[in-house]
Scaffold this active site. Structure first.
Site, PDB file in Angstrom:
ATOM      1  N   CYS A  50      -4.640   2.618  -3.694  1.00  0.00           N
ATOM      2  CA  CYS A  50      -3.384   3.104  -3.123  1.00  0.00           C
ATOM      3  C   CYS A  50      -2.259   2.103  -3.318  1.00  0.00           C
ATOM      4  CB  CYS A  50      -3.533   3.405  -1.636  1.00  0.00           C
ATOM      5  SG  CYS A  50      -4.521   4.839  -1.317  1.00  0.00           S
ATOM      6  N   HIS A  63       0.869  -1.172   0.000  1.00  0.00           N
ATOM      7  CA  HIS A  63       0.000   0.000   0.000  1.00  0.00           C
ATOM      8  C   HIS A  63       0.914   1.232   0.000  1.00  0.00           C
ATOM      9  CE1 HIS A  63      -2.759   2.982   1.825  1.00  0.00           C
ATOM     10  NE2 HIS A  63      -3.741   2.182   1.465  1.00  0.00           N
ATOM     11  N   GLN A  80      -4.265  -4.871   7.122  1.00  0.00           N
ATOM     12  CA  GLN A  80      -5.252  -5.812   6.575  1.00  0.00           C
ATOM     13  C   GLN A  80      -5.171  -7.180   7.241  1.00  0.00           C
ATOM     14  OE1 GLN A  80      -7.644  -4.906   4.687  1.00  0.00           O
ATOM     15  NE2 GLN A  80      -6.895  -2.926   3.973  1.00  0.00           N
ATOM     16  N   LYS A 126     -10.337  -0.172  10.684  1.00  0.00           N
ATOM     17  CA  LYS A 126     -10.527  -1.336   9.819  1.00  0.00           C
ATOM     18  C   LYS A 126     -10.908  -2.572  10.631  1.00  0.00           C
ATOM     19  CE  LYS A 126      -7.095   0.237   6.427  1.00  0.00           C
ATOM     20  NZ  LYS A 126      -7.865   0.662   5.265  1.00  0.00           N
ATOM     21  N   ASP A 148       3.266  -4.249   8.090  1.00  0.00           N
ATOM     22  CA  ASP A 148       2.054  -3.457   7.944  1.00  0.00           C
ATOM     23  C   ASP A 148       0.871  -4.403   8.157  1.00  0.00           C
ATOM     24  OD1 ASP A 148      -0.185  -2.124   7.119  1.00  0.00           O
ATOM     25  OD2 ASP A 148       0.570  -1.591   5.127  1.00  0.00           O
TER      26      ASP A 148
END
Ligand code: PLP
Lengths: 163, 424
Positions: free
Chosen positions: B381, B138, B218, B241, B215
């Site tokens: 993104c 991302h 997600q 999220k 990261d």
């Protein structure tokens, strides 16, 4: 929004989307210009053959959403045989129409009028404008005596990002 | 459903045991009608909806407990501080971290990653050093590093992806090398859904003394994240999220690294003693939390974590796997639809990107919206990845705990209807 949906994707627009006009290559590309909407990924390439002051023939190919494809197709259909000045005026009118600014719509606007529904979808206005912006840039460069190629983006410098 | 998806009580997890209807009822927004249709919310990778308990916690905080944190010596200030720190402790438990001082609250995953770029990268990346990224990052885990590399004269190396959408590790020996100073990679991809072998890659990078940034934007919402098992040095994710409010993010970092880092923001709260000649910084984690934080949203995030734990992260993962499998099957019944990312649900999450051969993702999204279905369309993104895929944009349906097979059916039906509408 279903009614809005049909407002934007009018039957005429879908018809242009399904079978875009202006596919045939021109014999001689006096104007050649590429345009893109980076955030949508729409890509358009346009060539015009001039005969003195008249846009004799135009070829346009567009990879993008239904609105940008249909608008490019309508442009190809409408500008053929018009003079430089006429096309410039027309481009101004289309721009105003899409942005909702007051303007008198000429009788010979043809299918282009169907793009008015796009106004309800602000993010799509630039899609409908892409072909026109690309053409105008190409014409400017031709007028200034620059043969060859121009490239434009509808999003230069407005800093729009997408998640 | 296979038994390895059994929950902690040993009871096999099935979709039936996962009471989506009850869960749906906890989310007021899911009762909304959109354009005359029941809302089918499939844009969870962008942000999830909020359960009533989270919404109520926000209201409750402002109605009963509102005050600034860490500063006042009155009852409300104590309550507010207690609520704020309770969430921090909860986050630590959620990702299996014993030291709450290592949990820094930010405004999102993006800010968390930038904190590492400024606080660690600025001082540790030197000319010629190599920063390894993957091709599926991302922009939040791409732009900060590329910008830093440009500034420092460092070199960006990338781990490519295979045609199936996994990381291609065949040349990894040439990519992660003694020159590697940093490895930054997503735990799960927001476009392909791919779940990456973070632990394995972290181990490799550590052999060369590199620092590893995960990261988790997600991943943390969808599966059990155990920081100790992942073996990374920093891990970032966003509350919004995972049922929480917007404006809250988490950076977990190893204490030794955090202690040697410079603050990202300077101001109140992050100091111990301030004079004209000398300023000493506060302890972890407050050293990195200058100014008044996003108190109410942090407080309410606690409820989101509780809500997820009450269901159970392993059951959430099992539910999403089953539903993703169903979605992949249904979508592939539609001729021409091209699905990105791994096909086996074991190695992917519930973000499903797809394209139609003639209909642009923006048209897909606009059409689906007219049927009450929210998906995302665009480059998500992840422009470098889009280039690799040879796409300018994709449509993406991303699933979460409240989605059901009937939501997938609605998507399927609407896509068929769409093709008729556009006459292709
Ligand atoms: C993989 C990944 N990383 C980072 C982010 C950034 O998260 P936020 O916008 O909440 O800071 C996102 C969100 O879209 C994401 O999907």
């Amino acid at each position: 929004m279903s009614s809005n949906l049909d407002d934007m994707y009018r039957e005429i627009i879908l018809d242009h989307f399904r079978s875009p006009r202006g596919k045939k290559e021109v014999d001689r590309a006096d104007i050649s210009s590429d345009g893109q909407n980076p955030s949508c990924g729409d890509e358009l390439s346009l060539q015009v053959e001039m005969d003195h002051d008249v846009l004799k023939d135009v070829h346009v190919s567009c990879r993008g959403c239904a609105i940008s494809v249909a608008s490019a197709s309508m442009l190809a259909e409408t500008i053929k045989g018009k003079s430089f000045e006429e096309v410039k005026a027309l481009a101004e009118t289309v721009k105003k129409m899409l942005k909702g600014e007051p303007t008198e719509l000429p009788d010979d606007l043809g299918d282009i009028e169907a793009l008015q529904g796009v106004r309800q979808f602000p993010v799509r206005i630039k899609c409908a404008l892409l072909a026109w912006v690309t053409l105008v840039e190409g014409m400017k460069s031709y007028e200034n005596g620059h043969a060859g190629h121009t490239t434009v983006s509808t999003e230069d410098g407005n800093g729009k990002t997408e998640k | 459903m296979s038994t390895d998806a059994a929950n902690k009580t040993g009871k096999p997890v099935t979709l039936d045991a996962f009471d989506t209807e009850r869960i749906k009822a906890d989310f007021p927004i899911l009762q909304e009608q959109i354009n005359g249709h029941r809302l089918v919310y499939l844009d969870n990778a962008a942000t999830t909806q909020k359960p009533r308990v989270v919404i109520n916690a926000l209201i409750e905080h402002y109605r009963k407990n509102n005050a600034n944190v860490h500063r006042g010596l009155h009852t409300l200030a104590e309550r507010s501080t207690e609520g704020f720190e309770r969430t921090r402790a909860h986050i630590a438990r959620f990702i299996n971290v014993p030291d709450t001082g290592e949990v820094i609250l930010t405004k999102g995953a993006t800010e968390a990653i930038n904190l590492v770029t400024y606080g660690w990268g600025e001082h540790n990346i030197k000319p010629g050093d190599e920063i390894v990224l993957t091709e599926m990052e991302h922009h939040a885990n791409f732009v900060p590093w590329v910008t830093l590399a440009q500034k420092k004269g460092a070199v960006i190396r990338r781990i490519p992806i295979t045609v199936c959408g996994h990381l291609d590790l065949s040349d990894i020996d040439k990519i992660i090398t003694p020159k590697t100073k940093l490895l930054a990679l997503c735990h799960a991809s927001n476009v392909l859904g791919t779940i990456n072998q973070v632990a394995e890659l972290a181990k490799r990078a550590h052999e060369f003394g590199a620092v590893v940034v995960g990261d988790g934007a997600q991943a943390a919402p969808h599966m059990t994240v155990d920081i100790q098992q992942l073996g990374v040095d920093f891990y970032a994710f966003s509350a919004h999220k995972m049922l929480g409010p917007t404006g809250v993010g988490v950076l977990w970092g190893r204490r030794e690294l955090l202690e040697n880092m410079t603050p990202f923001n300077y101001g109140g709260e992050m100091i111990r003693e301030v004079g004209y000649e000398r300023i000493t910084f506060n302890d972890l984690p407050w050293k990195f939390e200058a100014g008044t934080p996003n108190i109410a949203d942090v407080v309410a995030f606690d409820e989101a974590l509780t809500y997820l734990e009450d269901i159970g992260m392993d059951r959430i993962r099992a539910h999403e796997m089953a539903l993703t499998k169903y979605a992949l099957e249904r979508l592939s019944e539609i001729s021409g639809i091209e699905i990105q990312g791994p096909q086996d649900v074991e190695s992917r999450g519930a973000a499903i990107s797809f394209t139609d051969p003639t209909i642009h993702p923006h048209d897909i999204s606009t059409f689906l919206d007219s049927r009450g279905i929210a998906i995302r369309a665009g480059h998500h993104c992840a422009q470098p990845l889009m280039r690799t895929l040879g796409k300018v944009a994709t449509a993406r349906a991303s699933l979460y705990i409240y989605n059901t097979e009937s939501d997938i059916d609605a998507l399927y039906d609407a896509l068929l209807e769409m093709r008729k509408y556009f006459g292709v």
